[in-house]
Each structure stands twice: as structure tokens, then as C-alpha cells.
Scaffold this active site. Sequence first.
Site, PDB file in Angstrom:
ATOM      1  CB  SER A 187       9.797   4.609  -5.391  1.00 11.12           C
ATOM      2  OG  SER A 187       8.905   5.015  -4.374  1.00 11.12           O
ATOM      3  CD1 TRP A 213       3.719   0.974   0.601  1.00 12.34           C
ATOM      4  CD2 TRP A 213       5.328   2.276  -0.231  1.00 12.34           C
ATOM      5  NE1 TRP A 213       4.851   0.221   0.526  1.00 12.34           N
ATOM      6  CE2 TRP A 213       5.867   0.993   0.022  1.00 12.34           C
ATOM      7  CE3 TRP A 213       6.173   3.263  -0.755  1.00 12.34           C
ATOM      8  CZ2 TRP A 213       7.207   0.671  -0.222  1.00 12.34           C
ATOM      9  CZ3 TRP A 213       7.503   2.943  -0.999  1.00 12.34           C
ATOM     10  CH2 TRP A 213       7.997   1.656  -0.733  1.00 12.34           C
ATOM     11  CG  ASP A 219       8.562   7.654  -2.131  1.00 14.75           C
ATOM     12  OD1 ASP A 219       7.328   7.490  -2.078  1.00 14.75           O
ATOM     13  OD2 ASP A 219       9.236   7.361  -3.130  1.00 14.75           O
ATOM     14  CB  CYS A 261      11.775   5.033   0.641  1.00 15.82           C
ATOM     15  SG  CYS A 261      10.681   4.383  -0.648  1.00 15.82           S
TER      16      CYS A 261
END
Length: 704
Positions: free
Chosen positions: A485, A704, A702, A657
Site C-alpha cells: 500500500s 493481506w 485493504d 488496513c
Amino acid sequence: MSSSPFDLMSAIIEREPVVVSDPANASAYESVAAELTSMLTENRHFAMIITTSIAVLIGCIAMLVWRRSSAGNSKPAEPLKPLVIKQPREDEVDDGRKKVTIFFGTQTGTAEGFAKALGEEARARYDKTRFKIVDLDDYAAADDEYEEKLKKEDVALFFLATYGDGEPTDNAARFYKWFTEGSDRGEWLKNLKYGVFGLGNRQYEHFNKVAKVVDDILVEQGAQRLVHVGLGDDDQCIEDDFTAWREALWPELDTLLREEGDTAVTPYTASVLEYRVSIHNSEDALNEKHLANGNGHVVFDAQHPYRANVAVRKELHTPESDRSCTHLEFDIAGSGLTYETGDHVGVLCDNLNETVEEALRLLDMSPDTYFSLHSDKEDGTPISSSLPPPFPPCSLRTALTRYACLLSSPKKSALVALAAHASDPTEAERLKHLASPAGKDEYSKWVVESQRSLLEVMAEFPSAKPPLGVFFAAVAPRLQPRFYSISSSPKIAETRIHVTCALVYEKMPTGRIHKGVCSTWMKSAVPYEKSENCSSAPIFVRQSNFKLPSDSKVPIIMIGPGTGLAPFRGFLQERLALVESGVELGPSVLFFGCRNRRMDFIYEEELQRFLESGALSELSVAFSREGPTKEYVQHKMMDKACDIWSMISEGAYVYVCGDAKGMARDVHRSLHTIAQEQGSMGSTKAESFVKNLQMSGRYLRDVW
């Protein structure tokens, strides 16, 4: 008035009399004219060529003079567009054969590999059927072509990977958006028979979401399902999942594609993939060059990255910390590469020297071996559709450094390839066993659960020495870009892309210390502020929907512990630029988390300045290692439940995030609880409320 040479030539060719007004030159002109007339009248065709050439030359000179005279105020000439002769596409040719189209949406190449492997076996089984492998991004030039083309399909098989927060891959994003937003088409796919195989990871919340959604919509719109959607799980052995789905598919395709009198299907054995290899002498004219900064393309992407120099690198943790986090800035000035706040940057880093040296030792080949790979035979026919495009000619050391993924666990197909080139029969048999259905449990335990790397496996089977063509085609997958990001805004840092990267340094179950390829490179990168011989890496920007509201007065809630702060730093830089230009901002709150304020409170001073400037209204920090109990961002959210609900009720956007497996799930549960308690809702209604926030684009993740 005197005659020009051009007038003289024209008159001679047209057999007209030459009139000379200057008596002094008359005899000379007449003499020349007589000689030229005698020569040219014998070959009028040659004369016309001469005349035309002179005219073209004069025209070019005139054009050059005109361009020079108008260079100061003219627009640059647009390059000529190449002449494109449209050839009928393969799918437009009706040769009377049955047709099957195999689509893939891939991020790392696995879905594409499965699609091509299925296609090769299917061609061997059904030689009267035409199979076509299609990248979803190439299927239609414009969205309005999707419906027209899908209506013409008879049988379609989809290989669809899901990544991030239940998102489609980059090459499937446009198709997925069109397909999922067109639910009002009715049953328009009644003539389509299909199958879907998904690729995902069960550790993530939205496991195989893309495949499931596409499968559901296909049924809703009239298509006939051939086989249940395959749910490939990369957390275990996705190859086994693919094999099981494929074996269930064959009987259905037999019914559709085989005819009476067809010969019996012979057992199919996939051959080990192998490039054709050319070895070159060092004195050959194939000079190895590093990737230049520019790539000759207008668009930068994974295939055409921009090599950016490292401008700044600094450690964000204090010396007290036993971990590391790097702030790094790539210089993109003058490159034409642009980004927006909230986008991702893909970084193609090199393998570590120690990793490359170990690979060279195991392959037992000279690092200076200079070679090129070819995906076709000597006669130009393709070797296999499953071969990925070869990389440019280079030395073996460079190939291992830039292109080979050496630290991931090997797939079963890689074990088969190693077995084929093991000189020790015992080692070959064990490799075959691990790759076989009978060795499924042993493979799962010894390779997957132990997280053995490719190099560790090769070290266990030292007699396996695959040639270069096999190693790069079937053993070592391509080294993939790492995505981050972007932690800056072009409104503040137009010529820089900032990255915030935590160092990956972990002890594996086998005892191996795993060093992250990209994070280790970043930690040791040399910026040009310290040396002209600075570090650089090929990069490209991937667009994201993780964006601030278009209306700056809309409230925002940001939740991002650790490096999850990265995109919010970009958000706050953009809001700071808006404040400084006099734009009115809505309220904003940031929930940040770290272990200890003395160790890993990254960007602390910057966050304080954002508060002072008004770019950030409130900062709530959870320190998980300071008090008697561990405190995380979700706990801070519950402390502010009333304020969060009030902001959401006023139209706030919620952004998350960070880690998808743990933090993002906990935050989601906290939002559900806040809606349930503060909004006086039942559990089902609260979940529906949170889902509606997502569907309306007000709850963005966002992860992961």
C-alpha cells in the site's frame, strides 16, 4: 525570366521546345537539351522515374524548411498509427467442430497454469473439439462485447483466483465488475454449459469468493453447471483440489464431446515442461544489460515496469525494538509513472545473494553460463501452450537472481520434474511418491506444513539435477512482484512513491530462517542521498478502490495497526494538502496499534503534526505490550463505540488496513457489535447493516 533545370527536364520529356530568355546561356541550354533529349526519349519510363524522384526531393526540402520555420509555435507531430489488417479471430471461424473455451483470472500464474494444463489434456482426449485458452482481460475490448461473445459460447470453463479482501485478480477485474453488475439480464445463458474452479486460501475470510459469485450468477442466468464449483485451497495442496475437480469434469465432457465410434480414451501422462535452451559464448553479441529506467512503453505494469532509484531509506523502529520496519522512497521524477492516494505499488526485487549461491551449488552449474530460453522448437512450432513466456537472455546468476522463486514450497509438478532428472533411483521413487495420490498425506506434512522451500527439497535429493530448460519451466516458478500500500499522496510527494515495509524474518518448522525477499532488500537498500551507486528496483502501480470520499466533508474512520498505517499516511497527507488550500474537511479518527510506544510507534511525530494541522481530528493508539493485558485496535474501537456509531450514522466511511486473518476479522466483529448495541439491532440485522456498508462502498478494506 530564366528556365529552371526542372522546367528543362519537363519540356524534354513532353517533347516541347525549350525557350531560353537569356541569349548568353541559350547555346549551353540547347546543347544540354539536345543530349538529354537523345538519351531520355529512348527510355521515357526511366525519364519519368528521374522526374518523380526530383519532385519528391524538392517536396521533402520544402517540408523540412516549413517545419523548421514553424517549430516554435506548432504542436508535436503525432506518430503514425500502424496499419492493422484485421484477421478473423479463431473464435470467429466456424469449422464445424465443437468448441470449448477455458478462461482464467490469475494473479501469480497458478490459475493460468491449471487452465493450460487442462487444455492440453483435453485436446488429447477430444481431438475433434477445438479448445481455446483465454485471458479474461483479452476476451473483450469493451464491456458491451462480453454479452455478445458469451452468447456464442457452448461450453466454458473458468479458473478464477480470489485475492485480498475477496477481490478478483487484476486481469479478471473488468469482467467480474461487468458480470456481477448485470443481474437483470434474465436467463440469457440457457445454451451455455460451464464449470468453475476457484483458487483461494481458506485462512482468509472471503475464501474463493470470486469463483462462488460467478458460479451462482451463471446458474441464475440460465447456464447449466457441469460440475460443482471447485474450491482450491492454497493453504494445503491446491494441486490435489484441481485434480479432484478435473476428474469429476471428464465424465461430463465425455457425454458432451465424445461421439459413437470414437476410440477409447488412453491414459494421459503430462510431459515435464521444458524450454529449448541455447547456450552462448561470452564473446557473443548478446550483451547482458540491466533493465533501463525507461521501458519503451507508455503504460507501466508487471510486464513493463519502471526501474526506480531508491531516494530515501530509514528505519522506523527504535534501537530498543527487536524487529524492523523500513520507510523507503522510490524516485519517479520524469518517468511518466503516476499514482493516486490509496494505490498499491508492485516491486520486483532480486533474490538475496546467499539464496542464489545455494541454488548455484545445488544445480552444480557455472554462474556465468550465458543462455536463452525458447518456447518453440527449432522449426518454429510451439513446444507447449503451458510454457510461460521466456525471460531475456542472461547469465545463470542473473536468471536465479531476478526470475526464479526459490524459497516457496515446491508444487507436486515440480517434484515430478525433479524425479525425472534424479540419477539415484531411490531418490526418484521417493519424489514420485510425494507427488502421487498415495503420498498426499506425506506431502502435506513434509512439504506444506513444514514449509520446506524448493532449495531445501533439492538439498534432500542431491542427485536431482534438472537441466536449465526444465528447471525454469517446471521446477522454479517465476519470482512474483510484492505489493505494498503506497504510504504517500501525490499532492505532497508527486515524484516519490513511499513504502512502509515490515521486515520478514521468521524461523520455519524445519529450523530454516526465512528472510523475506523484498523486505530484506528494502532494509539493506542504498539510497542515492547516500551514494551515487544507489539501489533500484523495477516497479509499477496497481490501481485500488481504497480511496477517500469525493466529498471532503464526509467523516472518515481509519483502522490500521502496524504497517496497516501506510495508506492512511497517504490519506492524511492528502487531507493536509486540502487544509492548506483552504478546503473544509469532515471529522476523522485513526485507530492505530503497535507493541510499545518506545519501540514501534511509527510516524509518531508526523501523526502529531496531522493532529495539529486539522488533517486528523482524533488519534487512538492501542499498545499491546505496555499494560498488564494486551490491548488491540478493536478494543479501542469498543471504547469509542458511541462516537463511531454517531459518525457512521452521519455517513462516515470506514477503512481497514492490515492483517486479513486476524485483525480484520476482529475489527469486522467489533463493527457488528457496535451496530447491534448502538443501533439496537438483532444479530442478523446488524450483519446485514455492515454488509450494506460494504456494498455501498462505505466500508473498504485493504488487507493481506
